[in-house]
Motif scaffolding. Structure first.
Motif, PDB file in Angstrom:
ATOM      1  N   ALA A 176       0.292  -2.047 -16.238  1.00 28.14           N
ATOM      2  CA  ALA A 176       0.425  -0.659 -15.779  1.00 28.14           C
ATOM      3  C   ALA A 176       0.356  -0.578 -14.257  1.00 28.14           C
ATOM      4  CB  ALA A 176      -0.649   0.215 -16.415  1.00 28.14           C
ATOM      5  N   LEU A 177      -0.543  -1.354 -13.649  1.00 26.83           N
ATOM      6  CA  LEU A 177      -0.633  -1.375 -12.189  1.00 26.83           C
ATOM      7  C   LEU A 177       0.688  -1.833 -11.573  1.00 26.83           C
ATOM      8  CD1 LEU A 177      -4.140  -2.984 -11.546  1.00 26.83           C
ATOM      9  CD2 LEU A 177      -3.426  -0.701 -10.853  1.00 26.83           C
TER      10      LEU A 177
ATOM     11  N   THR B 162      -3.248  -6.310  -1.727  1.00 27.31           N
ATOM     12  CA  THR B 162      -3.952  -5.248  -1.024  1.00 27.31           C
ATOM     13  C   THR B 162      -5.402  -5.191  -1.496  1.00 27.31           C
ATOM     14  OG1 THR B 162      -1.934  -3.949  -0.844  1.00 27.31           O
ATOM     15  CG2 THR B 162      -4.016  -2.766  -0.567  1.00 27.31           C
ATOM     16  N   VAL B 163      -6.328  -5.250  -0.557  1.00 33.67           N
ATOM     17  CA  VAL B 163      -7.750  -5.158  -0.904  1.00 33.67           C
ATOM     18  C   VAL B 163      -8.105  -3.691  -1.053  1.00 33.67           C
ATOM     19  CG1 VAL B 163     -10.101  -5.624  -0.107  1.00 33.67           C
ATOM     20  CG2 VAL B 163      -8.296  -7.320   0.266  1.00 33.67           C
TER      21      VAL B 163
ATOM     22  N   THR C 239      -5.970  -7.369  -6.374  1.00 37.34           N
ATOM     23  CA  THR C 239      -5.698  -7.470  -7.808  1.00 37.34           C
ATOM     24  C   THR C 239      -4.742  -8.625  -8.101  1.00 37.34           C
ATOM     25  OG1 THR C 239      -3.924  -5.827  -7.671  1.00 37.34           O
ATOM     26  CG2 THR C 239      -6.136  -5.020  -8.250  1.00 37.34           C
ATOM     27  N   THR C 240      -4.830  -9.675  -7.287  1.00 36.83           N
ATOM     28  CA  THR C 240      -4.049 -10.873  -7.597  1.00 36.83           C
ATOM     29  C   THR C 240      -4.575 -11.447  -8.907  1.00 36.83           C
ATOM     30  OG1 THR C 240      -5.562 -12.359  -6.436  1.00 36.83           O
ATOM     31  CG2 THR C 240      -3.718 -11.425  -5.137  1.00 36.83           C
ATOM     32  N   PRO C 241      -3.767 -12.220  -9.614  1.00 32.27           N
ATOM     33  CA  PRO C 241      -4.257 -12.813 -10.867  1.00 32.27           C
ATOM     34  C   PRO C 241      -5.556 -13.605 -10.679  1.00 32.27           C
ATOM     35  CG  PRO C 241      -1.890 -13.069 -10.718  1.00 32.27           C
ATOM     36  CD  PRO C 241      -2.353 -12.508  -9.389  1.00 32.27           C
ATOM     37  N   GLU C 242      -5.666 -14.305  -9.571  1.00 30.61           N
ATOM     38  CA  GLU C 242      -6.875 -15.102  -9.318  1.00 30.61           C
ATOM     39  C   GLU C 242      -8.096 -14.210  -9.108  1.00 30.61           C
ATOM     40  OE1 GLU C 242      -3.179 -17.053  -8.355  1.00 30.61           O
ATOM     41  OE2 GLU C 242      -4.055 -15.334  -7.341  1.00 30.61           O
TER      42      GLU C 242
ATOM     43  N   GLU D 245      -9.255 -10.892 -21.327  1.00 27.26           N
ATOM     44  CA  GLU D 245      -7.976 -11.204 -20.698  1.00 27.26           C
ATOM     45  C   GLU D 245      -6.845 -10.398 -21.342  1.00 27.26           C
ATOM     46  OE1 GLU D 245      -7.785 -15.448 -21.111  1.00 27.26           O
ATOM     47  OE2 GLU D 245      -8.849 -15.782 -19.221  1.00 27.26           O
ATOM     48  N   MET D 246      -6.864 -10.292 -22.665  1.00 30.29           N
ATOM     49  CA  MET D 246      -5.842  -9.514 -23.374  1.00 30.29           C
ATOM     50  C   MET D 246      -5.931  -8.037 -23.004  1.00 30.29           C
ATOM     51  SD  MET D 246      -5.772 -11.349 -27.130  1.00 30.29           S
ATOM     52  CE  MET D 246      -5.202  -9.849 -27.875  1.00 30.29           C
ATOM     53  N   SER D 247      -7.144  -7.526 -22.937  1.00 31.26           N
ATOM     54  CA  SER D 247      -7.346  -6.124 -22.583  1.00 31.26           C
ATOM     55  C   SER D 247      -6.885  -5.860 -21.151  1.00 31.26           C
ATOM     56  CB  SER D 247      -8.819  -5.764 -22.749  1.00 31.26           C
ATOM     57  OG  SER D 247      -9.074  -4.464 -22.309  1.00 31.26           O
ATOM     58  N   ASP D 248      -7.233  -6.761 -20.253  1.00 33.61           N
ATOM     59  CA  ASP D 248      -6.859  -6.601 -18.847  1.00 33.61           C
ATOM     60  C   ASP D 248      -5.352  -6.697 -18.634  1.00 33.61           C
ATOM     61  OD1 ASP D 248      -9.511  -6.314 -18.258  1.00 33.61           O
ATOM     62  OD2 ASP D 248      -9.724  -8.259 -17.262  1.00 33.61           O
TER      63      ASP D 248
END
Length: 119
Positions: free
Chosen positions: A38-39, A48-49, A97-100, A29-32
């Motif tokens: 950045a995204l 957006t898929v 790339t939603t948090p979920e 989670e920390m790495s992501d």
């Protein structure tokens, strides 16, 4: 053989039943968080898929188990390469790339890794 049995079991019981080490999940989670930041800074639209890629490195046996397990769970194989005795496996799938969705991606990849590497 254990990997084949585990994969068959996962397909019938659901990937979310495979336990994840809390410490490992926290580390990922920390790495992501850096990647997500950045995204977002680059103007990413989370809903957006798009194609999302993940990569694994390891020895021949676990990487081949990982490849089979991941493909059976709906991932696409991107690449398998060898460098200095270490195999690298690239996989991808379509998602937002939603948090979920990123949390689900993180959990899915850790669970698939746990099965393939039998950890």
């Amino acid at each position: 053989m254990l990997s084949i049995i585990a994969a068959a079991g996962i397909l019938s019981m659901g990937l979310n039943q495979v336990p994840i080490a809390a410490e490992r999940l926290a580390k990922e989670e920390m790495s992501d968080a850096e990647i997500v930041s950045a995204l977002r800074d680059a103007g990413d639209v989370p809903h957006t898929v798009r194609t999302v890629s993940v990569y694994f490195a390891g020895e021949d046996g676990p990487i081949n188990r990982l490849k089979g397990d991941a493909i059976s769970l709906g991932w696409r194989l991107v690449d398998v390469s060898d460098a200095d005795g270490t195999l690298y496996l690239g996989l991808e799938r379509e998602q937002s790339t939603t948090p979920e969705d990123l949390a689900r991606l993180r959990q899915d990849t850790l669970r698939i890794r746990a099965i393939a590497f039998q950890i």
